[in-house]
Design an enzyme around this catalytic site. Structure first.
Site, mmCIF file in Angstrom:
data_model
loop_
_atom_site.group_PDB
_atom_site.id
_atom_site.type_symbol
_atom_site.label_atom_id
_atom_site.label_comp_id
_atom_site.label_asym_id
_atom_site.label_seq_id
_atom_site.Cartn_x
_atom_site.Cartn_y
_atom_site.Cartn_z
ATOM 1 N N PRO A 1 48.370 36.173 40.722
ATOM 2 C CA PRO A 1 48.495 35.184 41.801
ATOM 3 C C PRO A 1 48.753 33.754 41.354
ATOM 4 O O PRO A 1 48.864 32.860 42.191
ATOM 5 C CB PRO A 1 47.141 35.269 42.511
ATOM 6 C CG PRO A 1 46.184 35.721 41.464
ATOM 7 C CD PRO A 1 46.948 36.572 40.510
ATOM 8 N N CYS A 2 48.871 33.512 40.042
ATOM 9 C CA CYS A 2 48.912 32.108 39.608
ATOM 10 C C CYS A 2 50.176 31.374 40.046
ATOM 11 O O CYS A 2 50.207 30.152 40.051
ATOM 12 C CB CYS A 2 48.731 31.995 38.100
ATOM 13 S SG CYS A 2 50.039 32.744 37.144
#
Lengths: 244, 280
Positions: free
Chosen positions: A185-186
């Protein structure tokens, strides 16, 4: 610059709206609650047919593959078939071959049917939804990472391989403890930023989870039908001046 | 009173005496002897068990060898958890050495992640560091580092080089003085009695009225059952690196000094015994 980070309450609201629409469309999403709390995640299972000529896949008996996805897309972009990946993900894949008179013969190339399971969880560390998924053959064997790569359309594979942090990797499901694959998800805030900004500029409400899903879902065979986007009765919009 | 920097060294050099035995169902050409090793608490099983693998491969044929995995009393050990966490969670109140069983077949792929190479361990480690920094600094510090700085963190851990690691890691432990601490504290609370592998949520080191939050405050919010009420018998131990820190310890201090190299505070809540435990 609008705040492209979600909090848990907003995540839940987006999920509930998505769920309402899913129920109307019969799209199969459900909410799995963590016992005795408001915490939970969205879940959906689906059958998906993956053509075995997208990449050497295993045959019915066993396990015979070469983890070299790059060989399918060379630098000229020449591919075996002209297909719009967004259109082909949810349905049975067909190979189109051009005949001498300019018409297309559609054949059903050999393919494998897989049982997919998709979970949408909330990452409090990144303030974003995260997609966890896994797949099984109809005989119940779970797919390994190399095989999972073979089920991703060659176009997407090129993009993902250039991205750092191995965009898709194996990870422990934070609520169930079992191995799943997930999209890291970064980078979510990066691609959701412009989406939210544009919507905010036009005064349009946005369902963060739905918009995010329409970007990441198709890569792993999860279609988000356009009917989801017909106006909802109420929508969760992110106020651009919300402090974070 | 020990200098704070001594605590960093004590944490880094913590070791667990371990005895590795081959699963009796493995096919061997002759009897396999047990293999003894001191395992670093702060590292990961695949990084430190090459010698274990070599030792057992000597008595096996190549065709009987698949991906190696470890088990303790029937529980497959999750290699992506730091070794010290696995010990505290599963074996903290047992007699040393820690007895681990080695397997080379029937990999439990519904329980364990695959680990075909050390680069997978590196990816997990870096992923934790990035997630911790997302919580502490909105990822600003880790994103400002160069690729070689990230590599230095991993190589420091892999090669057991305290100075090399901390030369870079100290940047991840800084914060603006006026803030009084990190934005949120990276932590995970593990318990053995539920399906949920761990509890991880947002928690600030300082309260809105500028009081330092303690370990006790964290547990009260996240896992109140772990705490003992007045007059009750103590039911659980709260372990970090094998010791029970005082509940009054400031969380910010714990985060700076008792985090693992992945920058997370890994807290194990295990059914307690009434005997005093010796450190590490």
């Amino acid at each position: 610059m609008s705040c492209s980070v979600l909090d848990e309450e907003q995540f839940r609201q987006c999920c509930q709206l998505l769920l309402q629409r899913s129920d109307q469309l019969g799209d199969g999403w459900s909410w799995e609650a963590v016992q005795g709390s408001e915490e939970g995640y969205l879940r959906k299972t689906a059958l998906r047919s993956v053509p075995s000529d997208w990449g050497p896949l295993h045959d019915q008996e066993g396990f015979n593959f070469h983890p070299q996805p790059q060989t399918l897309c060379d630098s000229t972009g020449h591919e075996k078939e002209e297909q719009d990946p967004a259109a082909s993900t949810g349905s049975v894949f067909l190979t189109a071959e051009e005949d001498d008179d300019g018409s297309y013969t559609v054949t059903n190339g050999s393919s494998l049917v897989l049982q997919y399971e998709y979970h949408i969880l909330f990452s409090c560390s990144y303030g974003a939804p995260v997609l966890y998924f896994r797949a099984f053959t109809l005989e119940g064997r779970s797919l390994a990472l190399e095989e999972m790569w073979s089920t991703i359309h060659p176009n997407y594979r090129l993009c993902l391989q250039n991205s750092p942090l191995n965009a898709i990797s194996q990870q422990e499901h934070p609520l169930l403890g079992q191995p799943f694959f997930f999209f890291h998800p970064c980078r979510t805030e990066e691609f959701m930023g412009p989406v939210l900004q544009a919507a905010s500029d036009q005064g349009r409400p946005v369902n963060y989870v739905l918009s995010w899903l329409s970007v990441v879902g198709p890569v792993v065979g999860l279609d988000v039908p356009l009917q989801y986007c017909t106006p909802l009765h109420s929508a969760v919009s992110l106020n651009s001046t919300k402090p974070h | 009173m020990a200098d704070d920097k001594d605590v960093l060294r004590d944490v880094w050099f913590g070791r667990i005496p371990t005895c590795f035995t081959l699963n009796p169902d493995e096919v061997t050409e002759r009897e396999a002897e047990a293999y003894y090793l001191l395992l670093p608490r702060v590292s990961y099983l695949p990084v430190v068990t090459d010698k274990v693998k070599k030792h057992f491969l000597k008595v096996m044929r190549a065709e009987d060898v698949e991906e190696m995995w470890f088990e303790y009393e029937g529980t497959p050990l999750k290699w992506h958890y730091p070794i010290g966490v696995l010990f505290d969670l599963h074996a903290s109140n047992t007699v040393l050495p820690w007895n681990i069983t080695v397997h080379f077949k029937n990999f439990p792929d519904q329980d364990l992640l695959h680990c075909p190479s050390n680069s997978i361990v590196e990816a997990h480690f870096m992923s934790s560091i990035k997630e911790a920094d997302a919580l502490k600094h909105k990822s600003q510090v880790v994103n400002d580092m160069q690729k070689k700085d990230h590599k230095q963190l991993w190589m420091g851990l892999q090669n057991d080089k305290f100075d090399q690691f901390w030369a870079m890691n100290r940047k991840l432990m800084e914060y603006p003085t006026e803030d009084g601490g990190f934005r949120y504290i990276p932590f995970r609370i593990y318990q053995t009695l539920s399906d949920r592998p761990f509890i991880q949520k947002l928690f600030r080191p300082v309260s809105p009225d500028c009081n330092a939050h303690t370990l006790g405050d964290l547990l009260k919010e996240m896992y109140p059952d772990a705490l003992t009420n007045d007059g009750e018998r103590k039911r659980y131990q709260v372990l970090i690196h094998g010791i029970e820190p005082l509940l009054e310890t400031p969380l910010q201090w714990l985060s700076e000094h008792l985090s693992h190299p992945d920058n997370f505070l890994h807290i194990c809540v295990v059914p307690g015994d009434l005997f005093h435990r010796s450190p590490y």
